[in-house]
Design a protein around this motif. Structure first.
Motif, PDB file in Angstrom:
ATOM      1  N   ARG A  13       0.842  -1.210   0.000  1.00  0.00           N
ATOM      2  CA  ARG A  13       0.000   0.000   0.000  1.00  0.00           C
ATOM      3  C   ARG A  13       0.877   1.260   0.000  1.00  0.00           C
ATOM      4  O   ARG A  13       0.625   2.207  -0.739  1.00  0.00           O
ATOM      5  N   PHE A  33      -5.888   1.861  -3.072  1.00  0.00           N
ATOM      6  CA  PHE A  33      -5.444   0.482  -2.851  1.00  0.00           C
ATOM      7  C   PHE A  33      -6.615  -0.341  -2.322  1.00  0.00           C
ATOM      8  O   PHE A  33      -7.644   0.187  -1.917  1.00  0.00           O
ATOM      9  N   GLU A  35      -8.730  -2.991   0.211  1.00  0.00           N
ATOM     10  CA  GLU A  35      -8.921  -3.018   1.663  1.00  0.00           C
ATOM     11  C   GLU A  35      -9.718  -4.244   2.068  1.00  0.00           C
ATOM     12  O   GLU A  35     -10.488  -4.792   1.284  1.00  0.00           O
ATOM     13  N   THR A  85     -10.735  -4.927  -4.003  1.00  0.00           N
ATOM     14  CA  THR A  85      -9.700  -4.135  -4.665  1.00  0.00           C
ATOM     15  C   THR A  85     -10.060  -3.908  -6.136  1.00  0.00           C
ATOM     16  O   THR A  85     -11.177  -4.249  -6.565  1.00  0.00           O
TER      17      THR A  85
END
Ligand code: URA
Length: 216
Positions: A13, A33, A35, A85
């Motif tokens: 990240r 990014f 999660e 993502t």
């Protein structure tokens, strides 16, 4: 949750935040990014962040995300247990007055972004099943174009060992105008997502796998 997977995701990240591997960073607000839990059994992969995601810095928080949340809940899948993502981590758009209109990432952008970041996320999380939401995600995972309509609901077993369930992108549902079409497309989407629970349950030999919530 293994500390190594969490560390590895955090490292990725941080690195991705300053990615300059393709030109999309120039106009996007920030890298968005993935999660979710680093030990998630399921990973959902979308196309790229949209306008809201670009501003918030989190995947699937705009209109497509709200629809996805509803469909996951209706399918009995708890989003909090899923890693979410995108194939491409920057918002690609065309300015139109005050609006920013979504533009599809090209094959080069998809490849460079997934090689750098998505594959790293997959390696760290090691999900049992990846769900490709739409054609861009399917292409980034399979490394070739995958026709979504003829493969939806199917699990592709890739040479890499990855197992990828193909389904539509929630934005495709948002674009439908006819109410009946919308309802049918939504039901079919929920049905595709429901098979996540079935696949995992079959594999684990459990009545209800840990990424799922009870629907009744
Ligand atoms: N569409 C995507 O593919 N991803 C998001 O995060 C939001 C919209």
């Amino acid at each position: 949750m293994t500390a190594a997977a969490t560390d590895s995701l955090e490292h990725l990240r941080r690195e991705a935040a300053s990615c300059r591997a393709c030109p999309l960073w120039k106009n996007g607000t920030q890298t968005v990014f993935g999660e979710g839990p680093s030990d998630a059994q399921i990973m959902l992969v979308g196309e790229q962040p949209g306008d809201r995601e670009d501003l918030a810095g989190r995947p699937f928080v705009g209109p497509a995300g709200l629809l996805l949340n509803r469909a996951l809940a209706d399918a009995g899948v708890n989003r909090a247990r899923v890693y979410v993502t995108n194939a491409v981590k920057h918002f690609k758009f065309e300015p139109r007055g005050k609006r920013r209109l979504h533009k599809r990432p090209n094959a080069g952008e998809i490849k460079v972004c997934s090689t750098r970041w998505l594959l790293g996320e997959i390696e760290a999380v090691a999900p049992q099943l990846i769900v490709a939401l739409g054609a861009t995600a399917a292409q980034s995972l399979a490394g070739r174009p995958v026709p979504v309509q003829s493969n939806r609901g199917e699990v592709l077993e890739l040479a890499s060992g990855l197992r990828v369930l193909i389904t539509v992108h929630p934005s495709a549902l948002l674009r439908l105008r006819d109410e009946k079409d919308k309802r049918e497309a939504y039901d079919a989407f929920v049905q595709d997502l429901r098979s996540i629970a079935q696949i995992l349950a079959r594999e684990a030999g459990l009545a209800r796998p840990s990424g799922m919530v009870s629907t009744g």
